[in-house]
Scaffold this motif. Structure first.
Motif, PDB file in Angstrom:
ATOM      1  N   PHE A  74       9.438  27.179  27.076  1.00 19.23           N
ATOM      2  CA  PHE A  74      10.721  27.429  27.727  1.00 19.23           C
ATOM      3  C   PHE A  74      11.871  26.860  26.893  1.00 19.23           C
ATOM      4  O   PHE A  74      12.880  27.528  26.670  1.00 19.23           O
ATOM      5  CB  PHE A  74      10.708  26.809  29.132  1.00 19.23           C
ATOM      6  CG  PHE A  74      12.002  26.911  29.868  1.00 19.23           C
ATOM      7  CD1 PHE A  74      12.369  28.080  30.513  1.00 19.23           C
ATOM      8  CD2 PHE A  74      12.877  25.832  29.915  1.00 19.23           C
ATOM      9  CE1 PHE A  74      13.580  28.182  31.201  1.00 19.23           C
ATOM     10  CE2 PHE A  74      14.082  25.913  30.591  1.00 19.23           C
ATOM     11  CZ  PHE A  74      14.433  27.101  31.233  1.00 19.23           C
ATOM     12  N   LEU A  75      11.720  25.634  26.444  1.00 18.85           N
ATOM     13  CA  LEU A  75      12.801  24.983  25.689  1.00 18.85           C
ATOM     14  C   LEU A  75      13.102  25.687  24.367  1.00 18.85           C
ATOM     15  O   LEU A  75      14.264  25.827  23.991  1.00 18.85           O
ATOM     16  CB  LEU A  75      12.470  23.512  25.441  1.00 18.85           C
ATOM     17  CG  LEU A  75      12.550  22.627  26.679  1.00 18.85           C
ATOM     18  CD1 LEU A  75      11.925  21.266  26.401  1.00 18.85           C
ATOM     19  CD2 LEU A  75      13.986  22.476  27.160  1.00 18.85           C
ATOM     20  N   VAL A  76      12.072  26.147  23.664  1.00 23.93           N
ATOM     21  CA  VAL A  76      12.331  26.795  22.377  1.00 23.93           C
ATOM     22  C   VAL A  76      12.720  28.264  22.524  1.00 23.93           C
ATOM     23  O   VAL A  76      13.413  28.797  21.658  1.00 23.93           O
ATOM     24  CB  VAL A  76      11.160  26.641  21.377  1.00 23.93           C
ATOM     25  CG1 VAL A  76      10.861  25.184  21.110  1.00 23.93           C
ATOM     26  CG2 VAL A  76       9.922  27.372  21.826  1.00 23.93           C
ATOM     27  N   ARG A  77      12.327  28.914  23.608  1.00 27.21           N
ATOM     28  CA  ARG A  77      12.648  30.343  23.789  1.00 27.21           C
ATOM     29  C   ARG A  77      13.881  30.577  24.656  1.00 27.21           C
ATOM     30  O   ARG A  77      14.634  31.518  24.414  1.00 27.21           O
ATOM     31  CB  ARG A  77      11.459  31.077  24.420  1.00 27.21           C
ATOM     32  CG  ARG A  77      10.173  30.954  23.663  1.00 27.21           C
ATOM     33  CD  ARG A  77      10.118  31.802  22.402  1.00 27.21           C
ATOM     34  NE  ARG A  77       8.843  31.554  21.729  1.00 27.21           N
ATOM     35  CZ  ARG A  77       8.734  31.004  20.526  1.00 27.21           C
ATOM     36  NH1 ARG A  77       9.798  30.663  19.860  1.00 27.21           N
ATOM     37  NH2 ARG A  77       7.541  30.807  19.988  1.00 27.21           N
ATOM     38  N   GLU A  78      14.085  29.731  25.672  1.00 31.20           N
ATOM     39  CA  GLU A  78      15.151  29.957  26.640  1.00 31.20           C
ATOM     40  C   GLU A  78      16.350  29.018  26.484  1.00 31.20           C
ATOM     41  O   GLU A  78      17.388  29.247  27.088  1.00 31.20           O
ATOM     42  CB  GLU A  78      14.603  29.817  28.070  1.00 31.20           C
ATOM     43  CG  GLU A  78      13.441  30.740  28.389  1.00 31.20           C
ATOM     44  CD  GLU A  78      13.822  32.213  28.364  1.00 31.20           C
ATOM     45  OE1 GLU A  78      14.978  32.547  28.727  1.00 31.20           O
ATOM     46  OE2 GLU A  78      12.974  33.033  27.970  1.00 31.20           O
ATOM     47  N   ARG A  79      16.192  27.965  25.721  1.00 26.93           N
ATOM     48  CA  ARG A  79      17.278  27.005  25.479  1.00 26.93           C
ATOM     49  C   ARG A  79      17.361  26.761  23.981  1.00 26.93           C
ATOM     50  O   ARG A  79      16.353  26.799  23.279  1.00 26.93           O
ATOM     51  CB  ARG A  79      17.035  25.670  26.210  1.00 26.93           C
ATOM     52  CG  ARG A  79      16.888  25.792  27.722  1.00 26.93           C
ATOM     53  CD  ARG A  79      18.181  26.296  28.370  1.00 26.93           C
ATOM     54  NE  ARG A  79      18.100  26.347  29.817  1.00 26.93           N
ATOM     55  CZ  ARG A  79      17.794  27.440  30.518  1.00 26.93           C
ATOM     56  NH1 ARG A  79      17.494  28.573  29.906  1.00 26.93           N
ATOM     57  NH2 ARG A  79      17.774  27.403  31.838  1.00 26.93           N
ATOM     58  N   GLU A  80      18.525  26.507  23.482  1.00 26.20           N
ATOM     59  CA  GLU A  80      18.714  26.336  22.041  1.00 26.20           C
ATOM     60  C   GLU A  80      18.651  24.855  21.656  1.00 26.20           C
ATOM     61  O   GLU A  80      19.629  24.285  21.190  1.00 26.20           O
ATOM     62  CB  GLU A  80      20.034  26.969  21.614  1.00 26.20           C
ATOM     63  CG  GLU A  80      20.067  28.475  21.842  1.00 26.20           C
ATOM     64  CD  GLU A  80      21.376  29.099  21.408  1.00 26.20           C
ATOM     65  OE1 GLU A  80      21.666  29.071  20.197  1.00 26.20           O
ATOM     66  OE2 GLU A  80      22.106  29.586  22.287  1.00 26.20           O
ATOM     67  N   ILE A  81      17.473  24.261  21.849  1.00 33.52           N
ATOM     68  CA  ILE A  81      17.305  22.845  21.538  1.00 33.52           C
ATOM     69  C   ILE A  81      17.084  22.648  20.038  1.00 33.52           C
ATOM     70  O   ILE A  81      16.746  23.590  19.314  1.00 33.52           O
ATOM     71  CB  ILE A  81      16.115  22.245  22.314  1.00 33.52           C
ATOM     72  CG1 ILE A  81      14.796  22.888  21.870  1.00 33.52           C
ATOM     73  CG2 ILE A  81      16.332  22.371  23.817  1.00 33.52           C
ATOM     74  CD1 ILE A  81      13.564  22.074  22.215  1.00 33.52           C
ATOM     75  N   VAL A  82      17.265  21.409  19.591  1.00 33.83           N
ATOM     76  CA  VAL A  82      16.929  21.057  18.207  1.00 33.83           C
ATOM     77  C   VAL A  82      15.591  20.341  18.141  1.00 33.83           C
ATOM     78  O   VAL A  82      14.934  20.337  17.104  1.00 33.83           O
ATOM     79  CB  VAL A  82      18.018  20.199  17.523  1.00 33.83           C
ATOM     80  CG1 VAL A  82      19.315  20.986  17.385  1.00 33.83           C
ATOM     81  CG2 VAL A  82      18.241  18.894  18.252  1.00 33.83           C
ATOM     82  N   GLY A  83      15.205  19.701  19.260  1.00 33.67           N
ATOM     83  CA  GLY A  83      13.943  18.985  19.263  1.00 33.67           C
ATOM     84  C   GLY A  83      13.686  18.318  20.596  1.00 33.67           C
ATOM     85  O   GLY A  83      14.510  18.377  21.511  1.00 33.67           O
ATOM     86  N   TYR A 111      12.110  19.718  15.864  1.00 33.51           N
ATOM     87  CA  TYR A 111      11.424  18.471  15.533  1.00 33.51           C
ATOM     88  C   TYR A 111      10.996  17.740  16.786  1.00 33.51           C
ATOM     89  O   TYR A 111      11.478  17.993  17.882  1.00 33.51           O
ATOM     90  CB  TYR A 111      12.264  17.579  14.622  1.00 33.51           C
ATOM     91  CG  TYR A 111      13.545  17.046  15.198  1.00 33.51           C
ATOM     92  CD1 TYR A 111      13.576  15.818  15.850  1.00 33.51           C
ATOM     93  CD2 TYR A 111      14.740  17.746  15.081  1.00 33.51           C
ATOM     94  CE1 TYR A 111      14.749  15.312  16.377  1.00 33.51           C
ATOM     95  CE2 TYR A 111      15.923  17.245  15.590  1.00 33.51           C
ATOM     96  CZ  TYR A 111      15.920  16.033  16.239  1.00 33.51           C
ATOM     97  OH  TYR A 111      17.080  15.536  16.763  1.00 33.51           O
ATOM     98  N   GLY A 112      10.029  16.847  16.612  1.00 30.68           N
ATOM     99  CA  GLY A 112       9.511  16.049  17.715  1.00 30.68           C
ATOM    100  C   GLY A 112       9.473  14.589  17.336  1.00 30.68           C
ATOM    101  O   GLY A 112       9.067  14.247  16.227  1.00 30.68           O
ATOM    102  N   LEU A 113       9.912  13.738  18.260  1.00 30.54           N
ATOM    103  CA  LEU A 113       9.887  12.292  18.051  1.00 30.54           C
ATOM    104  C   LEU A 113       8.995  11.660  19.103  1.00 30.54           C
ATOM    105  O   LEU A 113       9.114  11.968  20.286  1.00 30.54           O
ATOM    106  CB  LEU A 113      11.298  11.702  18.156  1.00 30.54           C
ATOM    107  CG  LEU A 113      12.345  12.230  17.180  1.00 30.54           C
ATOM    108  CD1 LEU A 113      13.683  11.560  17.439  1.00 30.54           C
ATOM    109  CD2 LEU A 113      11.909  12.034  15.738  1.00 30.54           C
ATOM    110  N   GLU A 114       8.120  10.778  18.657  1.00 28.56           N
ATOM    111  CA  GLU A 114       7.183  10.102  19.546  1.00 28.56           C
ATOM    112  C   GLU A 114       7.432   8.597  19.517  1.00 28.56           C
ATOM    113  O   GLU A 114       8.028   8.072  18.579  1.00 28.56           O
ATOM    114  CB  GLU A 114       5.752  10.421  19.095  1.00 28.56           C
ATOM    115  CG  GLU A 114       5.455  11.900  19.137  1.00 28.56           C
ATOM    116  CD  GLU A 114       4.274  12.351  18.309  1.00 28.56           C
ATOM    117  OE1 GLU A 114       3.716  13.403  18.635  1.00 28.56           O
ATOM    118  OE2 GLU A 114       3.911  11.656  17.319  1.00 28.56           O
ATOM    119  N   ASN A 115       6.969   7.924  20.556  1.00 28.55           N
ATOM    120  CA  ASN A 115       7.098   6.463  20.655  1.00 28.55           C
ATOM    121  C   ASN A 115       8.554   6.002  20.696  1.00 28.55           C
ATOM    122  O   ASN A 115       8.887   4.938  20.167  1.00 28.55           O
ATOM    123  CB  ASN A 115       6.358   5.763  19.506  1.00 28.55           C
ATOM    124  CG  ASN A 115       4.886   6.017  19.532  1.00 28.55           C
ATOM    125  OD1 ASN A 115       4.248   5.860  20.563  1.00 28.55           O
ATOM    126  ND2 ASN A 115       4.335   6.433  18.410  1.00 28.55           N
TER     127      ASN A 115
END
Length: 150
Positions: A74-83, A111-115
């Motif tokens: 949903f976030l990558v297809r329906e919203r224009e997020i960066v990560g 991109y994805g950030l963890e921790n």
């Protein structure tokens, strides 16, 4: 930066869902173009205890919250997020074997950030995140310094 919450105390395998995102948007408005979406589960409170942070069961399966694959889609297809980012060990929930959230988000060039630490201190909406890190030659990832300001 937007920070929907998912409560790990009730279910360590909780996944941030599309409904959670829509409920967030109902309260704070639609995610803006270029948003970074951070999931705050409270898992960072386990950081000082490695066994509690991993939350591994007798069979070796890890248990901690993450983004559901449907929410990632949903976030990558329906919203224009960066990560997206999490205060847990992985973008996917602990028991994941196929890592669909990773595949979806990273495969879309996000991109994805963890921790991530101290998400409880970041307001649910309106913060800016600055992410800096060295180049990671021939690596799938590496450490960064992420700072949120508001």
């Amino acid at each position: 930066m937007c920070a929907p919450h998912v409560m790990e105390q009730k279910d360590p395998d909780a996944q941030l869902s599309v409904d959670d995102i829509l409920a967030y948007e109902k309260q704070y408005g639609r995610l803006p173009k270029g948003a970074f979406v951070a999931m705050h589960s409270g898992w960072e409170s386990r950081w000082q205890d490695p066994k509690a942070f991993l939350n591994q069961d007798a069979s070796g399966t890890l248990h901690f919250p993450g983004f559901s694959p449907e929410a990632a889609e949903f976030l990558v297809r329906e919203r224009e997020i960066v990560g997206i980012g999490v205060d847990t060990l992985s973008l996917d929930s602990g028991p994941s074997k196929d890592f669909k959230t990773h595949v979806t988000v990273l495969g879309a060039g996000k991109y994805g950030l963890e921790n991530l630490a101290n998400l409880a201190q970041v307001p649910p909406s309106g913060a800016l995140i600055f992410v800096g890190g060295p180049k990671h030659k021939n690596a799938s990832g590496g450490p960064v310094r992420a700072v949120a300001v508001w």
